[in-house]
Enzyme design. Structure first.
Site, PDB file in Angstrom:
ATOM      1  N   ASP A   8      16.092  23.541  21.321  1.00  0.00           N
ATOM      2  CA  ASP A   8      17.224  22.677  21.642  1.00  0.00           C
ATOM      3  C   ASP A   8      17.778  23.042  23.019  1.00  0.00           C
ATOM      4  O   ASP A   8      18.034  22.163  23.843  1.00  0.00           O
ATOM      5  CB  ASP A   8      18.302  22.818  20.566  1.00  0.00           C
ATOM      6  CG  ASP A   8      19.544  22.001  20.865  1.00  0.00           C
ATOM      7  OD1 ASP A   8      19.413  20.782  21.120  1.00  0.00           O
ATOM      8  OD2 ASP A   8      20.643  22.574  20.853  1.00  0.00           O
ATOM      9  N   ALA A   9      17.923  24.324  23.266  1.00  0.00           N
ATOM     10  CA  ALA A   9      18.432  24.781  24.572  1.00  0.00           C
ATOM     11  C   ALA A   9      17.425  24.503  25.682  1.00  0.00           C
ATOM     12  O   ALA A   9      17.797  24.052  26.775  1.00  0.00           O
ATOM     13  CB  ALA A   9      18.760  26.267  24.515  1.00  0.00           C
TER      14      ALA A   9
END
Length: 125
Positions: free
Chosen positions: A19-20
């Protein structure tokens, strides 16, 4: 970064990292636009959500190796207890699989492949 063996990490950990990583790819691409940060944030939100990530996966799916597809499926099939209010279950699970794949590539140290896959997504948007 390279982790000892990202294949041993749970899909939730891979998706957490992914996600990051995916968000950073989007923000880096948007930084080329040179607009006010509020506008850049609004644009990033349109690209980093379950529906957009599900669409992004459909763009790269034909280019994935068997191993990459297996990593995606581990993330997609991971049981989660909730879904966002603005996403279908299918889109949410597909987005989780995409994040899992990007997390796995990052933790495997395969930045070149992650760059290549995100380039396909970026060029099609």
């Amino acid at each position: 970064m390279k982790t000892e063996n990202p294949n041993l990490l749970s899909p939730s950990v891979l998706a957490f990292v992914g996600d990051a990583v995916y968000g950073l790819y989007v923000r880096t691409a948007l930084a080329q636009v040179n607009r006010p940060s509020g506008e850049l944030h609004r644009l990033s939100v349109t690209m980093v959500n379950a529906k957009a990530q599900a669409k992004a996966f459909s763009l790269i799916e034909p280019e994935l190796s068997e191993t990459e597809l297996a990593v995606f499926k581990r993330g997609r099939n991971f049981h989660t207890s909730s879904t966002p209010k603005n996403a279908t279950n299918g889109d949410y699970h597909t987005a989780t699989g995409l994040e899992c794949l990007f997390g796995w590539l990052y933790l495997s140290g395969d930045k070149q492949r992650a760059d290549e896959l995100f380039g396909m997504i970026r060029d099609s948007v």
